[in-house]
Design an enzyme around this catalytic site. Structure first.
Site, PDB file in Angstrom:
ATOM      1  N   ASP A   1      -7.819  -1.771  -0.550  1.00 33.14           N
ATOM      2  CA  ASP A   1      -7.544  -1.606   0.885  1.00 33.14           C
ATOM      3  C   ASP A   1      -8.679  -2.195   1.703  1.00 33.14           C
ATOM      4  O   ASP A   1      -8.461  -2.837   2.742  1.00 33.14           O
ATOM      5  CB  ASP A   1      -7.391  -0.120   1.245  1.00 33.14           C
ATOM      6  CG  ASP A   1      -6.022   0.427   0.897  1.00 33.14           C
ATOM      7  OD1 ASP A   1      -5.124  -0.370   0.544  1.00 33.14           O
ATOM      8  OD2 ASP A   1      -5.846   1.663   0.972  1.00 33.14           O
TER       9      ASP A   1
ATOM     10  N   ASP B   1      -6.683   1.338  -5.540  1.00 32.36           N
ATOM     11  CA  ASP B   1      -5.989   1.246  -4.258  1.00 32.36           C
ATOM     12  C   ASP B   1      -6.969   1.329  -3.092  1.00 32.36           C
ATOM     13  O   ASP B   1      -6.896   0.542  -2.140  1.00 32.36           O
ATOM     14  CB  ASP B   1      -4.953   2.361  -4.161  1.00 32.36           C
ATOM     15  CG  ASP B   1      -4.099   2.252  -2.905  1.00 32.36           C
ATOM     16  OD1 ASP B   1      -3.368   1.265  -2.767  1.00 32.36           O
ATOM     17  OD2 ASP B   1      -4.180   3.153  -2.060  1.00 32.36           O
TER      18      ASP B   1
ATOM     19  N   ASP C   1       0.823  -1.204   0.000  1.00 36.87           N
ATOM     20  CA  ASP C   1       0.000   0.000   0.000  1.00 36.87           C
ATOM     21  C   ASP C   1       0.860   1.258   0.000  1.00 36.87           C
ATOM     22  O   ASP C   1       0.452   2.301  -0.513  1.00 36.87           O
ATOM     23  CB  ASP C   1      -0.931  -0.006   1.219  1.00 36.87           C
ATOM     24  CG  ASP C   1      -1.915   1.151   1.192  1.00 36.87           C
ATOM     25  OD1 ASP C   1      -2.573   1.336   0.150  1.00 36.87           O
ATOM     26  OD2 ASP C   1      -2.015   1.873   2.195  1.00 36.87           O
TER      27      ASP C   1
END
Length: 204
Positions: free
Chosen positions: A91, A87, A66
Site C-alpha cells: 500500500d 498488503d 486492495d
C-alpha cells in the site's frame, strides 16, 4: 470515514470477482502484487508523460486490488500475518508511486513547481501518517484516528488528477493536494496525541 461507509458497498460489488479469481487459482498475495505493479505502471509511466486522465483510469483498474485481496482472504480462509504484512507494505508503494509520478510531471513537462512541491509534501506526509500508526502498534499502542486516512487521500488525489487531465484548471488540483497535505499533518498530530495519552495512562 470512507472505509466505514463504502467498504460494505464495494465488498458486495467485488465479491463475485474475488470468488472468480479464487476459482482460477489466484491467491490474495498474487492479487496484491499484481495490483501494486499495475498502480506503479500507471503512476510512473503515464503521469510523467503528462497523461493524467489515462494514467488515472489505468491506476483505478488496479487500485481496487486492495479490497479484492482482502475479500479473497476472508472467503478462502487464506488470511495470514504474512499477507497482512505484504498488503500494508505494498500500500505504501502504491501511494508513493502516485505522488512520485505527479511530482516528476509537474517538476518537468508539467512546468508547475507548486504542484510539484504539493505532490512531494503529500508523499512525505502520507508516509508519516502510516508510519506513525505502524510504529505505535509495534509498541503496543493504537493510533487509528485521524481525518485523512489512506482511502480518502487516494480517492481525492485520483479523482482530481483525472479531471485535471480532462481540462480542469491545475489550480484546483493544487488546492486539493495542499488541503490533503494539511489534513495529513493534522492526522499525524492526532495520532501523536493519542499515543502520548496512552503512554501517560500506562504510567499512572
Amino acid at each position: 470515514m470512507l472505509n466505514r461507509y463504502a467498504r460494505a458497498f464495494f465488498g458486495g460489488l467485488f465479491t463475485p470477482i474475488a470468488k472468480a479469481l479464487l476459482g482460477i487459482g489466484m491467491t490474495p498475495n498474487m492479487v496484491t502484487v499484481i495490483g501494486t505493479i499495475g498502480v506503479c505502471l500507471g503512476a510512473l509511466v503515464f503521469y510523467p508523460m503528462g497523461e493524467l486522465f489515462w494514467g488515472t483510469v489505468f491506476i483505478t483498474v488496479f487500485v481496487f486490488s486492495d479490497l479484492v485481496d482482502g475479500l479473497m482472504a476472508r472467503i478462502s480462509g487464506q488470511g495470514s500475518v504474512l499477507g497482512g504484512f505484504l498488503d500494508s507494505c505494498l500500500d505504501r508503494v502504491q501511494d508513493g508511486a502516485v505522488f512520485l509520478g505527479l511530482l516528476i510531471w509537474f517538476f518537468t513537462g508539467g512546468d508547475h513547481v507548486w504542484l510539484g512541491i504539493a505532490s512531494a509534501f503529500c508523499l512525505l506526509a502520507g508516509n508519516l501518517v502510516s508510519y506513525v500508526r505502524a510504529k505505535a502498534e509495534a509498541l503496543g499502542y493504537t493510533a487509528d484516528v485521524g481525518i485523512a486516512e489512506r482511502s480518502e487521500r487516494m480517492v481525492l488525489t485520483l479523482v482530481f488528477t483525472g479531471f485535471t487531465g480532462l481540462g480542469l484548471h491545475s489550480s484546483v488540483l493544487l488546492v486539493v493536494l495542499t488541503l490533503l497535505g494539511i489534513a495529513s499533518v493534522v492526522t499525524i498530530a492526532q495520532r501523536f496525541r493519542t499515543v502520548i495519552a496512552q503512554t501517560a495512562a500506562a504510567t499512572d
